[in-house]
Enzyme design. Structure first.
Site, PDB file in Angstrom:
ATOM      1  N   SER A 254       0.854  -1.198   0.000  1.00 40.68           N
ATOM      2  CA  SER A 254       0.000   0.000   0.000  1.00 40.68           C
ATOM      3  C   SER A 254       0.882   1.238   0.000  1.00 40.68           C
ATOM      4  O   SER A 254       2.057   1.174   0.363  1.00 40.68           O
ATOM      5  CB  SER A 254      -0.853  -0.020   1.278  1.00 40.68           C
ATOM      6  OG  SER A 254      -1.540   1.188   1.437  1.00 40.68           O
TER       7      SER A 254
ATOM      8  N   TYR B 233      -1.888  -0.960  10.377  1.00 40.51           N
ATOM      9  CA  TYR B 233      -1.948  -1.128   8.917  1.00 40.51           C
ATOM     10  C   TYR B 233      -0.659  -0.599   8.286  1.00 40.51           C
ATOM     11  O   TYR B 233       0.019  -1.311   7.539  1.00 40.51           O
ATOM     12  CB  TYR B 233      -3.168  -0.401   8.346  1.00 40.51           C
ATOM     13  CG  TYR B 233      -3.362  -0.642   6.861  1.00 40.51           C
ATOM     14  CD1 TYR B 233      -3.822  -1.872   6.399  1.00 40.51           C
ATOM     15  CD2 TYR B 233      -3.064   0.345   5.931  1.00 40.51           C
ATOM     16  CE1 TYR B 233      -3.985  -2.107   5.040  1.00 40.51           C
ATOM     17  CE2 TYR B 233      -3.227   0.121   4.568  1.00 40.51           C
ATOM     18  CZ  TYR B 233      -3.690  -1.106   4.134  1.00 40.51           C
ATOM     19  OH  TYR B 233      -3.830  -1.341   2.779  1.00 40.51           O
TER      20      TYR B 233
END
Ligand SMILES: NC(=O)c1ccc[n+]([C@@H]2O[C@H](COP(=O)([O-])OP(=O)(O)OC[C@H]3O[C@@H](n4cnc5c(N)ncnc54)[C@H](OP(=O)(O)O)[C@@H]3O)[C@@H](O)[C@H]2O)c1
Length: 271
Positions: free
Chosen positions: A142, A155
């Site tokens: 990401s 995350y």
């Protein structure tokens, strides 16, 4: 460049979003796909769609990436049935949304367990087979793996760790012809925000961003598959994502402010 026709690929997290779109895109390119996730009904629905749209068989395996034995079974069954494994895509992932001080510790651990350890177990099991084919290991990371996002402690941490892991694997096999792709989508339409864990560990159930203005999972999959064919090292998606990565290197204090402002614009912001 590598051709995908006749290759065998495992995609984790194939029951939804980017993983599902990757399974469809790879199948359309002539790859035999083994689709893995926990939700068997969604996997079977995907297999039925592949059959009706393309007349091809999708091999479905139920597996929880946080269990090392599930990853080993996934790889072993793939090789037993198809005789080889060329492409392993560690895509399964989840997110959370809470400030670090507010977030339940168990949820923080869970996110890391899925996004980092889940990818590590799968890649470790797949490596000998993929190396034997001179194939591709793909980690779906990401932008949050390059630039920490407020409200996403576990995350971002797990995606930074994943980027490091992929760099290690690429370098360990530098002389063996292995291709390792670090694929970093920007905001992409999927179920990830609906399933994001809140501070108390429950799933929010609704997206907190405008999904309509994001890249679609299908567009994202097209980019990732093209990067596999081209054996690219890194793929950073969306203009906003590339800007965030670039600005964070050149002018990190400005990146801090812009990232904070962007995350403040979410519905019911946590920062
Ligand atoms: N969408 C975005 O904006 C975005 C941006 C950057 C990166 N990404 C990354 O893209 C990847 C795919 O996410 P997505 O956006 O497509 O989300 P999604 O629609 O929520 O799909 C997530 C997938 O991961 C699987 N999964 C979750 N926990 C699992 C577990 N313990 N074991 C096995 N599979 C598990 C889910 O399947 P089951 O529940 O059936 O197991 C599902 O198929 C993730 O790694 C995510 O971090 C997404």
């Amino acid at each position: 460049m590598q051709q995908l026709e006749g290759k065998v690929a495992v995609v984790t997290g194939a029951s939804s979003g980017i993983g599902r779109a990757l399974a469809l895109e790879l199948t359309a390119a002539g790859t035999q796909v083994v689709a893995a996730a926990r939700n068997r009904d969604e996997l079977l629905a995907l297999a039925a769609e592949v059959k009706s749209r393309m007349g091809r068989d999708l091999h479905v395996i139920t597996a929880d990436v946080t269990r090392p034995e599930d990853n080993e079974r996934l790889v072993a069954e793939t090789v037993q049935r198809h005789g080889r494994l060329d492409i392993f895509i560690a895509n399964a992932g989840m997110t959370m949304r809470a400030r670090l001080v507010d977030a339940d510790l168990e949820s923080l651990r869970r996110v890391f367990e899925v996004n980092f350890w889940g990818a590590l177990y799968g890649i470790r099991a797949a490596l000998p087979h993929v190396v034997a084919q001179g194939g591709s290991i793909v980690g779906v990371s990401s932008i949050a793996g390059y630039r920490g996002l407020p409200g996403r402690a576990a995350y971002s941490g797990s995606k930074f760790a994943l980027n490091g892991l992929l760099e290690v694997v690429r370098t360990e096999y530098l002389a063996r012809g292995l291709h390792v792709l670090t694929a970093c989508p920007g905001f992409t339409q999927s179920n990830i925000r609906k399933r994001a864990l809140k501070a108390d560990g429950s799933a929010g159930g609704e997206s907190f961003r405008n999904e309509g203005e994001m890249m679609t999972a299908e567009q994202c999959a097209v980019h990732i598959v093209r990067a596999i064919v081209q054996r690219r090292r890194t793929l950073i998606l969306t203009r906003q994502g590339r800007l965030a990565v670039w600005l964070n290197k050149l002018w990190p204090s400005l990146a801090d402010r812009l990232v904070w402002q962007t995350m403040r614009r979410e519905d019911d912001p946590v920062v």
